[in-house]
Design a protein around this motif. Sequence first.
Motif, PDB file in Angstrom:
ATOM      1  N   LYS A  40       0.843  -1.201   0.000  1.00 40.56           N
ATOM      2  CA  LYS A  40       0.000   0.000   0.000  1.00 40.56           C
ATOM      3  C   LYS A  40       0.872   1.242   0.000  1.00 40.56           C
ATOM      4  O   LYS A  40       1.807   1.355   0.800  1.00 40.56           O
ATOM      5  CB  LYS A  40      -0.921   0.005   1.228  1.00 40.56           C
ATOM      6  N   ASN A  41       0.572   2.152  -0.914  1.00 39.75           N
ATOM      7  CA  ASN A  41       1.175   3.482  -0.919  1.00 39.75           C
ATOM      8  C   ASN A  41       0.174   4.473  -0.323  1.00 39.75           C
ATOM      9  O   ASN A  41      -1.009   4.430  -0.647  1.00 39.75           O
ATOM     10  CB  ASN A  41       1.536   3.919  -2.344  1.00 39.75           C
ATOM     11  N   ILE A  42       0.668   5.352   0.514  1.00 34.67           N
ATOM     12  CA  ILE A  42      -0.179   6.389   1.116  1.00 34.67           C
ATOM     13  C   ILE A  42       0.090   7.705   0.395  1.00 34.67           C
ATOM     14  O   ILE A  42       1.235   8.169   0.335  1.00 34.67           O
ATOM     15  CB  ILE A  42       0.087   6.531   2.619  1.00 34.67           C
ATOM     16  N   THR A  44      -0.573  11.666   0.090  1.00 32.74           N
ATOM     17  CA  THR A  44      -0.972  12.858   0.843  1.00 32.74           C
ATOM     18  C   THR A  44      -1.365  13.954  -0.131  1.00 32.74           C
ATOM     19  O   THR A  44      -0.581  14.320  -1.025  1.00 32.74           O
ATOM     20  CB  THR A  44       0.168  13.352   1.746  1.00 32.74           C
ATOM     21  N   THR A  54      -5.415  12.254   3.129  1.00 28.80           N
ATOM     22  CA  THR A  54      -4.647  11.094   2.657  1.00 28.80           C
ATOM     23  C   THR A  54      -5.543  10.131   1.891  1.00 28.80           C
ATOM     24  O   THR A  54      -6.747   9.999   2.172  1.00 28.80           O
ATOM     25  CB  THR A  54      -3.988  10.346   3.830  1.00 28.80           C
ATOM     26  N   ASP A  56      -5.360   6.016   0.090  1.00 34.32           N
ATOM     27  CA  ASP A  56      -4.629   4.741   0.102  1.00 34.32           C
ATOM     28  C   ASP A  56      -4.667   4.119  -1.290  1.00 34.32           C
ATOM     29  O   ASP A  56      -5.728   4.039  -1.919  1.00 34.32           O
ATOM     30  CB  ASP A  56      -5.247   3.763   1.104  1.00 34.32           C
ATOM     31  N   ASP A 185       4.324   7.596   1.807  1.00 34.16           N
ATOM     32  CA  ASP A 185       4.675   6.310   2.411  1.00 34.16           C
ATOM     33  C   ASP A 185       4.579   5.242   1.332  1.00 34.16           C
ATOM     34  O   ASP A 185       3.484   4.945   0.840  1.00 34.16           O
ATOM     35  CB  ASP A 185       3.738   5.983   3.578  1.00 34.16           C
TER      36      ASP A 185
END
Length: 239
Positions: A40-42, A44, A54, A56, A185
């Motif tokens: 998973k990339n977060i 922003t 944010t 997901d 992230d």
Amino acid sequence: MMTGFRLNFTPLKEPLGFVKLVEWLTAIFAFGSCGGFSGKNIVTVLCGDGRNQTLDADFHYPFRLADVPLVAGNATICNQSVAATHLVGDSASSAEFFVGVAIVCFLYSMLALLAYLGYMHVYKDSDFGPIFDFLITAGLVFLWLVCSSAWAKGLQNVKDATGTEGISSTLALCTGSNATCEVTDFANLRTLNISVVFGFLNMFVWAGNAWFVYKETRWHSRKFSSQPGPGRQQVPAAI
């Protein structure tokens, strides 16, 4: 000639059997590191008024990114209405091809090991066994080259689509307003990078194994039996 099963672990001490055992292990690492991935990339979203929101981006094998929702349904982000948005890209064909080849090699290595350990007396006394083994091994070398190259390109497409630039170009909010998007992230892609390494490693291992299998065929034995031995002189034919 007896054709019954005779368990003998001696082939594992020889390159022919030992390399097959290595191929069995490397095939497990190849399809395991790719087929079991989930990350998973977060993202922003930096709104113009100083607020942050944010999103997901969950993706997993077989990496049909077009089915992965970035914004599920109509949502309000940074005081703007955003329609349902999905990631862009599809690396399923290359990923499934890679895993499929790895599974085939895993199964063939087990069958070959069974033949070596239990039926080596039949294997060495026949022409069909070594030749069949060589042709399959050579074909799998080529398949490893193709599927590893295809998956390396597919993995790069996944990285591009789930990175900051890929998501910013996909989400209209990030390009047509004061809001900016950034992946803050990242999913750990180490196992996917390792899968590519194991793909090319398998290619070299199977290529080396092809030589040892070739030495068991009649093509190799005839090549050396046709060569004159040391100190042997050719006698001119009588006229």
